[in-house]
Design an enzyme around this catalytic site. Sequence first.
Site, PDB file in Angstrom:
ATOM      1  CE1 TYR A 130      -4.167   1.797   0.410  1.00 15.34           C
ATOM      2  CE2 TYR A 130      -2.586   3.440   1.151  1.00 15.34           C
ATOM      3  CZ  TYR A 130      -3.844   3.110   0.678  1.00 15.34           C
ATOM      4  OH  TYR A 130      -4.767   4.096   0.472  1.00 15.34           O
ATOM      5  CD  GLN A 191     -11.565   2.646  -1.550  1.00 26.01           C
ATOM      6  OE1 GLN A 191     -11.841   2.578  -0.353  1.00 26.01           O
ATOM      7  NE2 GLN A 191     -11.328   3.811  -2.166  1.00 26.01           N
ATOM      8  CG  ASN A 214      -6.377   7.122   5.196  1.00 20.06           C
ATOM      9  OD1 ASN A 214      -6.680   5.951   5.391  1.00 20.06           O
ATOM     10  ND2 ASN A 214      -6.896   7.849   4.222  1.00 20.06           N
ATOM     11  CB  SER A 237       7.188  10.181  11.561  1.00 14.84           C
ATOM     12  OG  SER A 237       8.501   9.727  11.480  1.00 14.84           O
ATOM     13  CD  GLN A 259      11.329  11.719  11.838  1.00 17.90           C
ATOM     14  OE1 GLN A 259      10.252  11.143  11.730  1.00 17.90           O
ATOM     15  NE2 GLN A 259      12.302  11.547  10.960  1.00 17.90           N
ATOM     16  CG  HIS A 262       7.547  12.868   8.115  1.00 18.71           C
ATOM     17  ND1 HIS A 262       7.435  12.416   6.836  1.00 18.71           N
ATOM     18  CD2 HIS A 262       8.752  12.449   8.552  1.00 18.71           C
ATOM     19  CE1 HIS A 262       8.534  11.753   6.503  1.00 18.71           C
ATOM     20  NE2 HIS A 262       9.352  11.762   7.530  1.00 18.71           N
ATOM     21  CD  GLU A 327       8.987   6.087  12.857  1.00 17.07           C
ATOM     22  OE1 GLU A 327       8.608   7.204  13.275  1.00 17.07           O
ATOM     23  OE2 GLU A 327       8.726   5.666  11.709  1.00 17.07           O
ATOM     24  CG  HIS A 328      13.262   7.640  13.115  1.00 16.82           C
ATOM     25  ND1 HIS A 328      12.003   8.152  12.896  1.00 16.82           N
ATOM     26  CD2 HIS A 328      13.547   6.884  12.018  1.00 16.82           C
ATOM     27  CE1 HIS A 328      11.550   7.731  11.715  1.00 16.82           C
ATOM     28  NE2 HIS A 328      12.462   6.962  11.162  1.00 16.82           N
ATOM     29  CG  ASP A 361      13.780   9.158   6.686  1.00 19.78           C
ATOM     30  OD1 ASP A 361      13.423   8.177   7.368  1.00 19.78           O
ATOM     31  OD2 ASP A 361      13.641  10.335   7.057  1.00 19.78           O
ATOM     32  CD  GLU A 415      -1.905 -31.885  26.930  1.00 20.09           C
ATOM     33  OE1 GLU A 415      -2.228 -32.016  25.736  1.00 20.09           O
ATOM     34  OE2 GLU A 415      -1.070 -31.048  27.330  1.00 20.09           O
ATOM     35  CG  HIS A 420      -3.227 -36.036  20.367  1.00 22.43           C
ATOM     36  ND1 HIS A 420      -4.538 -35.777  20.065  1.00 22.43           N
ATOM     37  CD2 HIS A 420      -2.529 -34.926  19.994  1.00 22.43           C
ATOM     38  CE1 HIS A 420      -4.634 -34.561  19.528  1.00 22.43           C
ATOM     39  NE2 HIS A 420      -3.419 -34.024  19.471  1.00 22.43           N
TER      40      HIS A 420
END
Lengths: 434, 434
Positions: A130, A191, A214, A237, A259, A262, A327-328, A361, A415, A420
């Site tokens: 995506y 979709q 999003n 981010s 950052q 962004h 994250e960073h 990046d 068990e 088994h």
Amino acid sequence: MPVNFSTKDADFEAQFDALLNSKREMDEDVDKIVSDIIADVRKRGDAAVLDYTTKFDRLELTAETMRIGAEELAAAVDKCEPHVIEALKLAADRIEKFHAKTLPDNLDYRDEQGVRLGSRWTAVQAAGLYVPGGTAAYPSSVLMNAIPAKVAGVERLVMVVPTPDGVRNPLVLAAAHICGIDEVYAIGGAQAVAALAYGTETIEPVDKITGPGNAFVAAAKRRVFGQVGIDMIAGPSEILVVADHANDPDWIAMDLLSQAEHDTSAQSILITDDAGFATQVAQAVDKALETLPRTEIAGQSWRDHGAVIVVENMDEAVPLIDRIAPEHLELAVSDPDALSNKVTNAGAIFLGRYTPEAIGDYVAGPNHVLPTARSARFSSGLGVLDFMKRTTFVGCDAENLRAIGPAAVDLAVTEGLGAHARSVAIRLNLPVED
Amino acid sequence: MPVNFSTKDADFEAQFDALLNSKREMDEDVDKIVSDIIADVRKRGDAAVLDYTTKFDRLELTAETMRIGAEELAAAVDKCEPHVIEALKLAADRIEKFHAKTLPDNLDYRDEQGVRLGSRWTAVQAAGLYVPGGTAAYPSSVLMNAIPAKVAGVERLVMVVPTPDGVRNPLVLAAAHICGIDEVYAIGGAQAVAALAYGTETIEPVDKITGPGNAFVAAAKRRVFGQVGIDMIAGPSEILVVADHANDPDWIAMDLLSQAEHDTSAQSILITDDAGFATQVAQAVDKALETLPRTEIAGQSWRDHGAVIVVENMDEAVPLIDRIAPEHLELAVSDPDALSNKVTNAGAIFLGRYTPEAIGDYVAGPNHVLPTARSARFSSGLGVLDFMKRTTFVGCDAENLRAIGPAAVDLAVTEGLGAHARSVAIRLNLPVED
């Protein structure tokens, strides 16, 4: 103004907790909408995908025109400036080389009893990438998602990228061409995720879906998880810069802003052991904001979510880093290794004064799709393993089944699983007492 | 009767598709209930957890008594038969040895430009293990969840196990003791998952939750994903046995029934190249069902979901295996390796006539928590990697930043990210043209 506090403050814990728990995204109630879209795509296939594309992207497509053909991808390369294509190729080459080094090893051995044991990694057969549309359509993200899949050995790579109002980004298409993506569709949103997960008349389903998006895309990925694999639910981010006074404040200010620019929901945090340096950086941020192209976004992010934390010494920073689980993480200190080795929770670490986060990046090699919102506590950046799965195997013969089988029979009986127990016992001519 | 068809049938594809798409679980609409329970636990903490335990498990607990103490775990060992404890210990030892061999390698190198690159694996700090209660409370599942976490290096292991009507299973507690689990709570359901994810006054939150459960537990895990990591959404168990005519039909019948006895939703499939052998196995299944302790469950599973597929030769089986993507794949043929190497999608493979699947449930070593419902297409069995995360790192100096930085500046400018470009350029005294 960004929050600014010190470990010496009496209410440090309260301030730090507030920072950790601050919400940076709206709790949009998109779940119901997304659930309806997915059901509709499962029911009506292409027709539903095309209807939502008309509705959300203001774009009339058909089953034929929703695919962006190989010729258009190749032609996109010629539409871009040659030095940018060269930069993309350099990036692609470095990303491929790094990811190739992270391919996992298989295992195949016999243990002390002679039982054959092992595990074998294989690629998923088809992956869907995506790629967000509009302002956040980044060719670098195409590389970072597609190359690990290619290195893993995925046979069929499908990219979806919404093109609101029909505007196609040539660099994104050029990146798809450079990565050798097999199919590209000009669709997005829930979709597109539904089409990748369940398939339509035109789009064969995939096994795994990765890439940011999003709130609708995130909710759709969460919904289709199980039908297909997904990578992670990406949030805004973040960067945490740990810097001592020996840095140039202008450099550190720019790293924080890289950052912040962004997204207004992005977060930049500075931890330093020098209150005076903290002030210099804050001033440098204000100065840089005067000339940055995305100054409004970066400024709002810095004011709303930025933070400066002053510590007494760098050792004090370590537990704070692990709790933030950034994250960073940029370690702009004289001995970054010493600090890095103490850190447990971080998506990616940038070592020393000459390693701005932005290098990661684009061209460093490791992936830039990284865990956000404190999820570095339990998850990793995107990599080849996200496009592979492991099959374990066991091989016994009559002799070593006799060595380890009776314990299995005992446990199965305990068990209450008689078949088994019998499936082992029958091969050893053992009686089974239920 | 189980479905029975052949690749020679004119409608083979339709029959095979129907088998792949058959639903084996009710589509319970538990999402809303689970969402309310999670919200309530986040709001009221212990009090909510205790209320739901009263409601669902008919059990009055307090913040103090919901924990099962270390003494009770140790004492449980003495309540079990010594030979069963020995079997558990043998299993634990073999599981630990296998998982230790799958620990991932770190990476730390300099590339051609001298850029330092690498990745480092660390364990999650705290993991929560969900162990189902009631009839499906299996000590072997405790081992299979806890040992990979221990091998990964998880510092704090928390187990939750519902005890409906207050009935505690000594073997499950003994297994927790043998594995060295740090905290055990007698709670279950969505309320236990919420407590592990968000914490309560009594239970500190964890970073990762693993383990199987009913529809409520599965929905809760899906909901808390992101706040914590989860393993997978487990479905009913499955086995696919590929067997030639040289097998003893009674052995193969018992292997099919060893999955069928788990659950009426479980699925057992036989693929064979010999129609006569298929008939013999079906007869052997009927005969075995006369004496099995769990004959009602196994019989219903076999009648409702069982399948026998006759192929013309074993090569024809390979694409069918990959499409089924079975949790367990048993290859009872003379050259199992040749067949195994052609298979891409399977959770675990059992090689040869002397490797019944049940040996892998208990003592072989590889994990028995495996991907169900065709998810072996994209996911792996539980392992040490589920309890670890990878941090990548990059280290540049002035010289190699000069080598790779300009490409990053070019890409950042192209993506419209001016601060990204400047954060690199400022270190190289490069101009930036937005």
